[in-house]
Design a protein around this motif. Sequence first.
Motif, short mmCIF file in Angstrom:
data_model
loop_
_atom_site.label_atom_id
_atom_site.label_comp_id
_atom_site.label_asym_id
_atom_site.label_seq_id
_atom_site.Cartn_x
_atom_site.Cartn_y
_atom_site.Cartn_z
N ARG A 212 -31.06 24.28 -16.75
CA ARG A 212 -32.30 23.55 -16.54
C ARG A 212 -33.46 24.13 -17.33
O ARG A 212 -34.60 23.69 -17.16
CB ARG A 212 -32.61 23.51 -15.04
CG ARG A 212 -31.73 22.49 -14.37
CD ARG A 212 -31.60 22.67 -12.89
NE ARG A 212 -30.82 21.59 -12.31
CZ ARG A 212 -29.51 21.52 -12.31
NH1 ARG A 212 -28.81 22.49 -12.86
NH2 ARG A 212 -28.88 20.49 -11.78
N GLU A 289 -21.05 11.59 -20.27
CA GLU A 289 -20.97 11.12 -18.89
C GLU A 289 -19.50 10.97 -18.46
O GLU A 289 -19.15 11.25 -17.32
CB GLU A 289 -21.69 9.79 -18.78
CG GLU A 289 -22.04 9.41 -17.36
CD GLU A 289 -22.82 8.12 -17.30
OE1 GLU A 289 -23.87 8.10 -16.67
OE2 GLU A 289 -22.38 7.12 -17.90
N ILE A 290 -18.67 10.55 -19.41
CA ILE A 290 -17.25 10.39 -19.09
C ILE A 290 -16.64 11.76 -18.75
O ILE A 290 -15.88 11.89 -17.80
CB ILE A 290 -16.50 9.75 -20.28
CG1 ILE A 290 -16.92 8.29 -20.41
CG2 ILE A 290 -15.00 9.85 -20.09
CD1 ILE A 290 -16.44 7.63 -21.66
N ILE A 291 -17.02 12.79 -19.52
CA ILE A 291 -16.42 14.10 -19.27
C ILE A 291 -16.96 14.73 -17.99
O ILE A 291 -16.20 15.23 -17.17
CB ILE A 291 -16.70 15.07 -20.44
CG1 ILE A 291 -16.26 14.45 -21.76
CG2 ILE A 291 -15.99 16.39 -20.22
CD1 ILE A 291 -16.63 15.29 -22.95
N THR A 292 -18.27 14.73 -17.83
CA THR A 292 -18.86 15.56 -16.77
C THR A 292 -19.44 14.76 -15.61
O THR A 292 -19.76 15.33 -14.58
CB THR A 292 -19.99 16.43 -17.34
OG1 THR A 292 -21.04 15.57 -17.79
CG2 THR A 292 -19.52 17.27 -18.50
N GLY A 293 -19.63 13.45 -15.80
CA GLY A 293 -20.22 12.67 -14.72
C GLY A 293 -21.72 12.54 -14.83
O GLY A 293 -22.35 11.88 -14.02
N ASN A 294 -22.31 13.21 -15.82
CA ASN A 294 -23.75 13.14 -16.03
C ASN A 294 -24.06 12.96 -17.51
O ASN A 294 -23.35 13.51 -18.35
CB ASN A 294 -24.42 14.43 -15.55
CG ASN A 294 -25.12 14.25 -14.24
OD1 ASN A 294 -24.85 13.30 -13.51
ND2 ASN A 294 -26.01 15.15 -13.92
N PRO B 33 -20.22 6.38 -13.40
CA PRO B 33 -19.02 6.85 -14.10
C PRO B 33 -18.00 7.43 -13.13
O PRO B 33 -18.37 7.83 -12.02
CB PRO B 33 -19.56 7.95 -15.02
CG PRO B 33 -20.79 8.41 -14.36
CD PRO B 33 -21.38 7.23 -13.68
N ARG B 35 -16.52 10.20 -12.90
CA ARG B 35 -16.69 11.58 -12.46
C ARG B 35 -18.08 11.86 -11.90
O ARG B 35 -18.53 13.00 -11.91
CB ARG B 35 -16.41 12.54 -13.61
CG ARG B 35 -14.94 12.68 -13.90
CD ARG B 35 -14.71 13.77 -14.89
NE ARG B 35 -13.28 13.95 -15.10
CZ ARG B 35 -12.78 14.76 -16.00
NH1 ARG B 35 -13.59 15.45 -16.78
NH2 ARG B 35 -11.48 14.88 -16.14
N LEU B 36 -18.75 10.83 -11.47
CA LEU B 36 -20.11 11.01 -10.96
C LEU B 36 -20.18 12.10 -9.89
O LEU B 36 -19.34 12.13 -8.99
CB LEU B 36 -20.61 9.68 -10.36
CG LEU B 36 -21.96 9.77 -9.66
CD1 LEU B 36 -23.08 9.55 -10.66
CD2 LEU B 36 -22.05 8.79 -8.53
N ARG B 37 -21.16 12.97 -10.03
CA ARG B 37 -21.39 13.95 -8.97
C ARG B 37 -22.55 13.42 -8.13
O ARG B 37 -23.70 13.49 -8.52
CB ARG B 37 -21.75 15.30 -9.57
CG ARG B 37 -20.68 15.86 -10.50
CD ARG B 37 -20.97 17.28 -10.87
NE ARG B 37 -22.31 17.42 -11.42
CZ ARG B 37 -22.62 17.30 -12.69
NH1 ARG B 37 -21.70 17.05 -13.57
NH2 ARG B 37 -23.84 17.46 -13.11
N PHE B 80 -26.63 18.67 -7.21
CA PHE B 80 -25.36 17.98 -7.45
C PHE B 80 -24.43 18.78 -8.36
O PHE B 80 -23.88 18.25 -9.32
CB PHE B 80 -25.61 16.58 -8.02
CG PHE B 80 -26.56 15.79 -7.20
CD1 PHE B 80 -26.18 15.34 -5.96
CD2 PHE B 80 -27.85 15.55 -7.62
CE1 PHE B 80 -27.07 14.65 -5.16
CE2 PHE B 80 -28.75 14.87 -6.83
CZ PHE B 80 -28.35 14.40 -5.60
#
Lengths: 532, 174
Positions: A212, A289-294, B33, B35-37, B80
């Motif tokens: 961050r 986003e596909i790899i980590t979800g963000n 997505p 793998r959304l957290r 998250f």
Amino acid sequence: MKLAVEGLKKNNVEYIETTRTQLKHVVENILSDKECRLSTCLAYDGRGIDGALHVAYIFTCHREGRHIIVDVPVDPATASMDSLYPLTGSPACTWCEAEARDLYGIKFRGNPWKGRLVLPDTWPKNIHPMRKDAPRGKPPVEPEKALKKKPRPGIPLGPYHPALHEPEYFELHVIGEKVVDVWYRGFFVYRGIEKLAEDRFLYHQVPFLAERICGICGFVHSTTYCMAVEAALGIEVPERAKYIRTVLLELERIHSHLLCTAAILHTVGYDTGFMHIMNAREEVMDAAEIITGNRKTYSANTPGGVRVDIDESMARTILEKAEKAVTKGVKLAREYAELDEVKTRLEETGILDRKDAWKWGALGPVARASGIDIDMRRDKPYAAYENVEFEVPVMDEGDSMARYMIRLEEALESLKILKQVLKDLPKTPLRAEGQDYKPFHVGLAASEAPRGECLHYIITGRGKRLWRWKIRSPTYNNLALLPNLLVDRPLADAPVILMSIDPCFSCTDRVILVELDKGRRRSVSLARLTRP
Amino acid sequence: MPGSLAPRLTAYREAAEGRATIRQYPYQPLPPPPRLRGVIQIDPEKCIGCGACATACPAKTLVFDRERARLVYSVTRCIFCLLCVETCPKGAITSLREYEILVEKTPTQVVKHEPARCIKCGRVYASKKLLEEVEKRVKRKLPHLKTCPLCKLEQAAMITAMRVLRARQAYRKR
């Protein structure tokens, strides 16, 4: 008790312990090698370790990929030593010593910086917040005192909007349309992240905080932090984790570089180009986003490995998306640079020659656009960079156009790296098992962030907490160039030149700098800035 | 400007071909997505109240209140990272496919446990479920689990003192 430095040797870092009297000879010796220059310096409170305050200077020998740490103990009773500024002559030296003075109360004789740097002007003289025995609670600021100072005339640029939406303050002094003097004050978002991590976080939680530091290149910071911990504790990272880190680092580089080129177009007023390149960039964000979800803030790192895996179908999608983004983004950016209104604004503005770039400590694309051939990925391979082939683009022009173009070249190289890395990911576990935490070990790691060399220095402490965490982000050095570039240029060029450096204020502001030209040193008070 | 005609044409073409990126958001929600957290959910049935997730949480958004034997999750501070999901020994925490947390009433989850009181001082020091779980794992009854750590410390100190006294008396008699 002494600090354990075994972990450093494997990492090609030399650790030299010396005394205040010997320091000058040691540094003269190091600087006699023309490839070495002072990267940064830091202080740490070693009173709980060996009873002295310490100052450590970090030198980087770029072509050899070698770092040298020179550690000097300072007597806490007198807390003063000679500055290295007369010897190195680098502005980075004045800032990091002034930072050490503000945060640890160590006086540097011969440092030209007299005023406050990191702390507000109204901060009491005898409180040094980074010392281990600093009092807790509210910051002791006396606003009445600050209001007494008279404001200087000048054209204020910021703290809200010079070119990008981050808090910084430029005061441009002009004669007619020409800038004659520049005065920079950053550090409005100094939140003491280093202290926070030392006090409240366990070492394996810090990656989330490190991420961050920056909203654009956060993964670089968390990776570099993890590498520093791994170096200190001697953790072997599995190959697969290294490869996945490389994938995420390169995706981050691509989107950072496309963002920078888009922002340059936005600054010169060509918003169509901005929109189109940002649209192309979306594909990379989708891939992340596909790899980590963000889209950002991946939370994928942990000391000793990574937390996400990439399977084969995923690898194909990522590569497709990255390829689409890079080919389209680079093609568009190159074509839009041909436009007259863009070309005339970028070419031959803010020229930085090789000598100045080296002297002022330019890093990353800024240095490479001025003909300095440095890249930590090649010089000191980390993650999976030793297993891939890529070129380091270098340009000689040194103007804003070169800094714009070199980022496009680098995005293409990143795509090349992604192709090689995603082709065959090694089949190993994702994390190193069985780490044991050892107190008072030193670790240093360097990586090539999208903006240049990023350094993290850590000392592990008791109870799985860090004793000291120092971050040197690349913008810290690159921003120092700005006043040099802005002086003698038309006022209208200032935002373009500023943007071509691709500054990242928030990651610098944890350490702050004030830059002043022509020998004048003044500092602005907090109250002055809040006044309407 | 004949020199810059070609890029201008490209810009027009791009504008015509470019994909639409704006949705009518609240009516057309974004598909998250895979793998959304997202926001986490704690299963009160599975949770034993050990507090491991609270120790792991970097943002201190999961707090285990030992004196009332309850686990509190306030979503506003959550970053998250899902360290809690990784840490939970019982797999009681799952990540929901929920990302809209800017709502009028932010959801706070509280998992209340039946408190275990210390048989000596009467203070609450753990959840009953945790003690049961420990006994289940070691497969026998553990009577010393019924006192709180502070009383246990006191007890240990007393025992040591008694031993010292007895040893001294024995020495004197000799």
